[in-house]
Scaffold this motif. Structure first.
Motif, PDB file in Angstrom:
ATOM      1  N   ARG A   6       0.828  -1.212   0.000  1.00 50.91           N
ATOM      2  CA  ARG A   6       0.000   0.000   0.000  1.00 50.91           C
ATOM      3  C   ARG A   6       0.856   1.253   0.000  1.00 50.91           C
ATOM      4  O   ARG A   6       0.602   2.205  -0.748  1.00 50.91           O
ATOM      5  CB  ARG A   6      -0.922  -0.009   1.214  1.00 50.91           C
ATOM      6  CG  ARG A   6      -1.866   1.186   1.288  1.00 50.91           C
ATOM      7  CD  ARG A   6      -2.677   1.161   2.571  1.00 50.91           C
ATOM      8  NE  ARG A   6      -3.607   2.294   2.622  1.00 50.91           N
ATOM      9  CZ  ARG A   6      -3.275   3.531   2.952  1.00 50.91           C
ATOM     10  NH1 ARG A   6      -2.008   3.808   3.256  1.00 50.91           N
ATOM     11  NH2 ARG A   6      -4.185   4.490   2.977  1.00 50.91           N
ATOM     12  N   ASP A   7       1.891   1.270   0.822  1.00 52.41           N
ATOM     13  CA  ASP A   7       2.776   2.439   0.894  1.00 52.41           C
ATOM     14  C   ASP A   7       3.518   2.649  -0.427  1.00 52.41           C
ATOM     15  O   ASP A   7       3.731   3.792  -0.856  1.00 52.41           O
ATOM     16  CB  ASP A   7       3.780   2.273   2.034  1.00 52.41           C
ATOM     17  CG  ASP A   7       3.108   2.375   3.403  1.00 52.41           C
ATOM     18  OD1 ASP A   7       1.966   2.852   3.464  1.00 52.41           O
ATOM     19  OD2 ASP A   7       3.747   1.976   4.394  1.00 52.41           O
ATOM     20  N   ALA A   8       3.902   1.550  -1.080  1.00 50.16           N
ATOM     21  CA  ALA A   8       4.611   1.655  -2.358  1.00 50.16           C
ATOM     22  C   ALA A   8       3.704   2.231  -3.442  1.00 50.16           C
ATOM     23  O   ALA A   8       4.123   3.074  -4.249  1.00 50.16           O
ATOM     24  CB  ALA A   8       5.138   0.290  -2.780  1.00 50.16           C
ATOM     25  N   VAL A   9       2.440   1.776  -3.450  1.00 46.72           N
ATOM     26  CA  VAL A   9       1.478   2.288  -4.433  1.00 46.72           C
ATOM     27  C   VAL A   9       1.225   3.778  -4.197  1.00 46.72           C
ATOM     28  O   VAL A   9       1.204   4.577  -5.138  1.00 46.72           O
ATOM     29  CB  VAL A   9       0.156   1.497  -4.362  1.00 46.72           C
ATOM     30  CG1 VAL A   9      -0.924   2.169  -5.204  1.00 46.72           C
ATOM     31  CG2 VAL A   9       0.381   0.068  -4.828  1.00 46.72           C
ATOM     32  N   LEU A  10       1.027   4.147  -2.939  1.00 45.03           N
ATOM     33  CA  LEU A  10       0.787   5.549  -2.615  1.00 45.03           C
ATOM     34  C   LEU A  10       1.985   6.407  -2.992  1.00 45.03           C
ATOM     35  O   LEU A  10       1.837   7.526  -3.506  1.00 45.03           O
ATOM     36  CB  LEU A  10       0.464   5.701  -1.132  1.00 45.03           C
ATOM     37  CG  LEU A  10       0.162   7.132  -0.652  1.00 45.03           C
ATOM     38  CD1 LEU A  10      -1.021   7.715  -1.430  1.00 45.03           C
ATOM     39  CD2 LEU A  10      -0.112   7.153   0.837  1.00 45.03           C
ATOM     40  N   ARG A  15       4.377  10.422  -6.494  1.00 45.08           N
ATOM     41  CA  ARG A  15       5.486  10.792  -7.376  1.00 45.08           C
ATOM     42  C   ARG A  15       4.969  11.203  -8.764  1.00 45.08           C
ATOM     43  O   ARG A  15       5.473  12.151  -9.364  1.00 45.08           O
ATOM     44  CB  ARG A  15       6.454   9.618  -7.499  1.00 45.08           C
ATOM     45  CG  ARG A  15       7.720   9.923  -8.292  1.00 45.08           C
ATOM     46  CD  ARG A  15       8.731   8.783  -8.200  1.00 45.08           C
ATOM     47  NE  ARG A  15       8.190   7.522  -8.714  1.00 45.08           N
ATOM     48  CZ  ARG A  15       7.845   6.485  -7.958  1.00 45.08           C
ATOM     49  NH1 ARG A  15       7.961   6.550  -6.628  1.00 45.08           N
ATOM     50  NH2 ARG A  15       7.389   5.384  -8.509  1.00 45.08           N
ATOM     51  N   THR A  16       3.982  10.489  -9.251  1.00 42.07           N
ATOM     52  CA  THR A  16       3.410  10.825 -10.569  1.00 42.07           C
ATOM     53  C   THR A  16       2.781  12.210 -10.554  1.00 42.07           C
ATOM     54  O   THR A  16       2.971  13.015 -11.481  1.00 42.07           O
ATOM     55  CB  THR A  16       2.350   9.779 -10.972  1.00 42.07           C
ATOM     56  OG1 THR A  16       2.982   8.495 -11.092  1.00 42.07           O
ATOM     57  CG2 THR A  16       1.690  10.143 -12.298  1.00 42.07           C
ATOM     58  N   ILE A  17       2.023  12.505  -9.489  1.00 44.81           N
ATOM     59  CA  ILE A  17       1.401  13.832  -9.376  1.00 44.81           C
ATOM     60  C   ILE A  17       2.459  14.913  -9.259  1.00 44.81           C
ATOM     61  O   ILE A  17       2.363  15.974  -9.895  1.00 44.81           O
ATOM     62  CB  ILE A  17       0.444  13.872  -8.168  1.00 44.81           C
ATOM     63  CG1 ILE A  17      -0.745  12.929  -8.413  1.00 44.81           C
ATOM     64  CG2 ILE A  17      -0.046  15.296  -7.914  1.00 44.81           C
ATOM     65  CD1 ILE A  17      -1.661  12.774  -7.218  1.00 44.81           C
ATOM     66  N   ALA A  18       3.497  14.657  -8.472  1.00 50.23           N
ATOM     67  CA  ALA A  18       4.570  15.643  -8.299  1.00 50.23           C
ATOM     68  C   ALA A  18       5.313  15.880  -9.608  1.00 50.23           C
ATOM     69  O   ALA A  18       5.676  17.021  -9.943  1.00 50.23           O
ATOM     70  CB  ALA A  18       5.539  15.173  -7.220  1.00 50.23           C
ATOM     71  N   THR A  19       5.519  14.813 -10.374  1.00 54.51           N
ATOM     72  CA  THR A  19       6.202  14.950 -11.664  1.00 54.51           C
ATOM     73  C   THR A  19       5.379  15.779 -12.629  1.00 54.51           C
ATOM     74  O   THR A  19       5.902  16.640 -13.352  1.00 54.51           O
ATOM     75  CB  THR A  19       6.474  13.559 -12.268  1.00 54.51           C
ATOM     76  OG1 THR A  19       7.248  12.777 -11.347  1.00 54.51           O
ATOM     77  CG2 THR A  19       7.235  13.681 -13.587  1.00 54.51           C
ATOM     78  N   ALA A  20       4.068  15.529 -12.641  1.00 52.25           N
ATOM     79  CA  ALA A  20       3.175  16.315 -13.503  1.00 52.25           C
ATOM     80  C   ALA A  20       3.182  17.779 -13.090  1.00 52.25           C
ATOM     81  O   ALA A  20       3.234  18.682 -13.938  1.00 52.25           O
ATOM     82  CB  ALA A  20       1.770  15.746 -13.438  1.00 52.25           C
ATOM     83  N   ALA A  21       3.137  18.017 -11.780  1.00 56.35           N
ATOM     84  CA  ALA A  21       3.150  19.395 -11.278  1.00 56.35           C
ATOM     85  C   ALA A  21       4.453  20.096 -11.649  1.00 56.35           C
ATOM     86  O   ALA A  21       4.456  21.275 -12.026  1.00 56.35           O
ATOM     87  CB  ALA A  21       2.954  19.411  -9.767  1.00 56.35           C
TER      88      ALA A  21
END
Length: 329
Positions: A6-10, A15-21
């Motif tokens: 669960r922690d790895a998925v989160l 990370r994906t959201i931060a990369t997009a931002a």
């Protein structure tokens, strides 16, 4: 799912959201006043606005999917546009493109082979090209009238292969063009409604006068009328209110159930509407969005609004139930 997974998925999602931002922030930073990107975007808006034909958008793979969305956004905001798949274009759909149109070609590398026939066709028939790539020296960018060059950004994909942040930048550029054109043309909410008549969005774009009751259905009495008549009007018209109008037809007051309770006495029926009415009725114009009228009702904790014209003469009455039935809420 155990806590480690669960922690790895989160962490991946974060990370994906931060990369997009970060990608969007990089794009914004490139739009300094005198930057080449800013100039190309401004020029692209002016070119589209000056054309009498349509905007034809094309791309392959993920760029194609983004291109379809850009074409749809342009079309829904007042810029006639459609998407043509480059493969279909090579098998006859090039005939859909006229000399009055312009092409918007999407290719992150700027070297997409499938776009070559569209490029050649545009050159042959003098169809201007706006390209959206990340490589100013690419074939597509060099052969464009306006080359919008995006900054190279880190993809969320750990292998750097799946287009994620880069696709978002392409989509953002499309939105920038669409909204800039919308504002430049003065595209209104009523215009928007023309292209979105159905569904939830359509109901939210209804105007107040389209849902209001008019003519004989509006409970109105002239000043000086006895309260007995007011009660009859309030009951027979079914809105629980009555508007009071002056000799010139202006709405000067309104009587609600609350006004009745506040003035109830033994000689109540001997009073005139002037003595009971509230002197500052809440009113709206008929061209107000129905959704905005609902916000006023909710904020003021009322269920009815009178519609008036520019001379403050009543033109209709709107009940909150009319809005709920139309799906405005």
């Amino acid at each position: 799912m155990n806590m480690i997974i669960r922690d790895a998925v989160l962490a991946s999602i974060t990370r994906t959201i931060a990369t997009a931002a970060d990608g969007i922030s990089t794009l914004a930073a490139c739009l300094s006043n005198d930057s080449a990107l800013a100039s190309s975007l401004i020029n692209a808006v002016e070119l589209v606005a000056s054309r009498t034909g349509r905007v034809v958008v094309a791309g392959v793979g993920k760029s194609g999917h983004i291109g379809r969305k850009i074409a749809a956004t342009l079309a829904s905001t007042g810029t006639s546009s459609y998407f043509v798949h480059p493969t279909e274009a090579s098998h006859g759909d090039l005939g859909m493109i006229t000399g009055q149109d312009l092409l918007v070609l999407l290719s992150w590398s700027g070297e997409t082979v499938e776009l070559s026939n569209m490029l050649s066709y545009a050159k042959r028939f003098n169809v201007p090209i706006i390209s959206i790539t990340s490589n100013i020296d690419s074939v597509i960018a060099r052969n464009s009238l306006i080359a919008i060059t995006l900054p190279k950004v880190l993809e969320a994909c750990p292998h750097g292969l799946a287009p994620t942040a880069s696709a978002m930048l392409q989509l953002m550029i499309g939105d920038c063009l669409a909204i800039a054109l919308l504002e430049r043309r003065g595209f209104s909410a009523q215009d928007f409604k023309t292209f979105h008549p159905g569904g939830k969005l359509g109901s939210q774009l209804l105007l107040a006068h389209e849902l209001a009751h008019a003519a004989e259905a509006v409970p109105l009495l002239p000043t000086g009328s006895p309260m007995g008549e007011a009660i009859i009007q309030m009951s027979s018209k079914g809105f629980g209110v009555v508007g009071v109008i002056s000799v010139s037809g202006n709405l000067v007051g309104v009587i609600t159930d609350g006004d009745l309770r506040r003035h109830m006495s033994d000689n109540f029926l001997l009073l005139t509407v002037d003595a009971v009415m509230s002197h500052r009725p809440r009113v709206i114009g008929g061209d107000m969005l129905a959704s905005a009228a609902l916000e006023i009702m909710q904020a003021q904790k009322i269920t009815v609004l009178f519609l008036v014209d520019q001379q403050n003469r009543p033109t209709g009455i709107l009940h909150i139930h009319d809005l709920l039935r139309a799906g405005v809420a």
